[in-house]
Motif scaffolding. Structure first.
Motif, mmCIF file in Angstrom:
data_model
loop_
_atom_site.group_PDB
_atom_site.id
_atom_site.type_symbol
_atom_site.label_atom_id
_atom_site.label_comp_id
_atom_site.label_asym_id
_atom_site.label_seq_id
_atom_site.Cartn_x
_atom_site.Cartn_y
_atom_site.Cartn_z
ATOM 1 N N PHE A 36 0.844 -1.196 0.000
ATOM 2 C CA PHE A 36 0.000 0.000 0.000
ATOM 3 C C PHE A 36 0.879 1.245 0.000
ATOM 4 N N SER A 37 0.553 2.169 -0.863
ATOM 5 C CA SER A 37 1.346 3.391 -1.010
ATOM 6 C C SER A 37 0.669 4.550 -0.286
ATOM 7 N N HIS A 38 1.468 5.556 0.047
ATOM 8 C CA HIS A 38 0.938 6.785 0.633
ATOM 9 C C HIS A 38 1.663 7.971 -0.010
ATOM 10 N N PRO A 39 1.021 9.136 -0.062
ATOM 11 C CA PRO A 39 1.612 10.266 -0.783
ATOM 12 C C PRO A 39 2.946 10.763 -0.221
ATOM 13 N N ARG A 40 3.033 10.904 1.117
ATOM 14 C CA ARG A 40 4.249 11.531 1.636
ATOM 15 C C ARG A 40 4.405 11.254 3.125
ATOM 16 N N ASP A 41 5.642 11.095 3.561
ATOM 17 C CA ASP A 41 5.918 11.007 4.994
ATOM 18 C C ASP A 41 5.650 12.372 5.654
ATOM 19 N N PHE A 42 5.439 12.343 6.960
ATOM 20 C CA PHE A 42 5.219 13.559 7.750
ATOM 21 C C PHE A 42 4.010 14.361 7.263
ATOM 22 N N THR A 43 2.965 13.642 6.845
ATOM 23 C CA THR A 43 1.712 14.297 6.467
ATOM 24 C C THR A 43 0.574 13.689 7.291
ATOM 25 N N PRO A 44 -0.522 14.436 7.484
ATOM 26 C CA PRO A 44 -1.523 14.029 8.481
ATOM 27 C C PRO A 44 -2.274 12.744 8.177
ATOM 28 N N VAL A 45 -2.904 12.653 6.989
ATOM 29 C CA VAL A 45 -3.714 11.462 6.694
ATOM 30 C C VAL A 45 -2.832 10.219 6.631
ATOM 31 N N CYS A 46 -1.667 10.345 6.036
ATOM 32 C CA CYS A 46 -0.749 9.204 5.926
ATOM 33 C C CYS A 46 -0.333 8.682 7.301
ATOM 34 N N THR A 47 -0.126 9.604 8.240
ATOM 35 C CA THR A 47 0.259 9.194 9.585
ATOM 36 C C THR A 47 -0.852 8.387 10.245
ATOM 37 N N THR A 48 -2.103 8.839 10.080
ATOM 38 C CA THR A 48 -3.221 8.079 10.665
ATOM 39 C C THR A 48 -3.354 6.721 10.009
ATOM 40 N N GLU A 49 -3.115 6.650 8.707
ATOM 41 C CA GLU A 49 -3.247 5.374 7.989
ATOM 42 C C GLU A 49 -2.201 4.360 8.436
ATOM 43 N N LEU A 50 -0.940 4.770 8.438
ATOM 44 C CA LEU A 50 0.101 3.808 8.810
ATOM 45 C C LEU A 50 0.024 3.449 10.287
ATOM 46 N N ALA A 51 -0.445 4.374 11.116
ATOM 47 C CA ALA A 51 -0.659 4.045 12.521
ATOM 48 C C ALA A 51 -1.731 2.971 12.654
ATOM 49 N N CYS A 52 -2.792 3.084 11.869
ATOM 50 C CA CYS A 52 -3.840 2.064 11.880
ATOM 51 C C CYS A 52 -3.294 0.738 11.344
ATOM 52 N N ALA A 53 -2.523 0.805 10.270
ATOM 53 C CA ALA A 53 -1.936 -0.414 9.703
ATOM 54 C C ALA A 53 -1.058 -1.122 10.728
ATOM 55 N N ALA A 54 -0.292 -0.337 11.492
ATOM 56 C CA ALA A 54 0.556 -0.923 12.530
ATOM 57 C C ALA A 54 -0.294 -1.559 13.627
ATOM 58 N N LYS A 55 -1.381 -0.882 13.973
ATOM 59 C CA LYS A 55 -2.250 -1.362 15.055
ATOM 60 C C LYS A 55 -2.889 -2.704 14.714
ATOM 61 N N VAL A 56 -3.249 -2.892 13.436
ATOM 62 C CA VAL A 56 -3.935 -4.126 13.026
ATOM 63 C C VAL A 56 -2.988 -5.115 12.343
ATOM 64 N N SER A 57 -1.689 -4.881 12.429
ATOM 65 C CA SER A 57 -0.731 -5.737 11.715
ATOM 66 C C SER A 57 -0.823 -7.201 12.144
ATOM 67 N N ASP A 58 -1.173 -7.441 13.417
ATOM 68 C CA ASP A 58 -1.314 -8.830 13.866
ATOM 69 C C ASP A 58 -2.461 -9.536 13.147
ATOM 70 N N GLU A 59 -3.492 -8.783 12.772
ATOM 71 C CA GLU A 59 -4.616 -9.370 12.035
ATOM 72 C C GLU A 59 -4.176 -9.820 10.644
ATOM 73 N N PHE A 60 -3.324 -9.037 9.993
ATOM 74 C CA PHE A 60 -2.787 -9.451 8.696
ATOM 75 C C PHE A 60 -1.875 -10.670 8.867
ATOM 76 N N LYS A 61 -1.083 -10.661 9.940
ATOM 77 C CA LYS A 61 -0.171 -11.782 10.202
ATOM 78 C C LYS A 61 -0.940 -13.076 10.412
ATOM 79 N N LYS A 62 -2.081 -12.991 11.142
ATOM 80 C CA LYS A 62 -2.921 -14.172 11.375
ATOM 81 C C LYS A 62 -3.382 -14.792 10.061
#
Length: 221
Positions: A36-62
């Motif tokens: 999954f791609s995102h427009p730019r580091d240090f930007t607001p929406v991208c930060t919320t997205e990757l934070a969510c991706a990190a939070k649910v990463s165990d679900e992808f691992k399962k």
């Protein structure tokens, strides 16, 4: 996404990432993958997205899915920004649980059709959109979704579609609108009633329709 269609073998690119140089097919191994791609580091929406991706990463691992992100920023920027991403998750600890590809020359972004012509950086160059690619263990593209830079993704939906993809890869079924794991699925039209009865021991129910055609057949997987 010019040149990349469902069922195509996903390019076996080489890239610099936050875990070092990778060759994509080797990185995936025998697993499913989500890029999954995102427009730019240090930007607001991208930060919320990757934070969510990190939070649910165990679900992808399962689900046996390897995660990898991408933007046009450098590896150094990715490492520094990752600290902000993890800090956004108050309950998260440690490093970002998936790598980020550095595509500062936009080679992959062009190859994979990821650029958003409406989002331009200070140098007048297009940024990456919010693309999602799901790749199967056979290295073929199973799903693609393209969001504009202004619209954040829903990772619950990405998990839902992966559940559907993995189920329908194993059984001769399709998942209906708003389907969630555990709910009834639909028998594919190419199966005869006798074949369906043999394949689905939980039984098959058919919804009666004004046309009289018996194509809405449900079963419990």
């Amino acid at each position: 996404m010019p040149g990349l269609l469902l069922g195509d073998v996903f390019p076996n690119f080489e890239a610099d990432t936050t875990i070092g140089q990778i060759k994509f097919h080797d990185f995936l191994g025998s697993s499913w993958g989500i890029l999954f791609s995102h427009p730019r580091d240090f930007t607001p929406v991208c930060t919320t997205e990757l934070a969510c991706a990190a939070k649910v990463s165990d679900e992808f691992k399962k689900r046996g899915v390897k995660m990898i992100a991408l933007s046009i920023d450098s590896v150094e920027d990715h490492h520094n920004w990752s600290k902000d991403v993890m800090a956004f998750n108050s309950e998260a600890e440690g490093a970002l649980p998936f790598p980020i590809i550095a595509d500062h020359k936009r080679v992959l972004s062009v190859q994979l059709g990821m650029l958003d012509p409406d989002e331009i950086d200070k140098d007048g160059l297009p940024l990456t959109a919010r693309c999602v690619f799901v790749i199967g263990p056979d290295k073929k593209l199973k799903l693609s979704i393209l969001y504009p830079a202004t619209t954040g993704r829903n990772f619950d939906e990405l998990l839902r579609v992966i559940d559907s993809l993995q189920l329908t890869a194993q059984k001769k079924v399709a998942t209906p609108v708003d389907w969630k794991p555990g709910q009834k699925v639909m028998v594919i039209p190419s199966l005869s009633d006798s074949e369906a009865a043999a394949l689905f021991p939980n039984g098959v129910t058919t919804k009666e329709l004004p046309s009289g055609k018996k194509y809405l057949r449900y079963t419990q997987p």
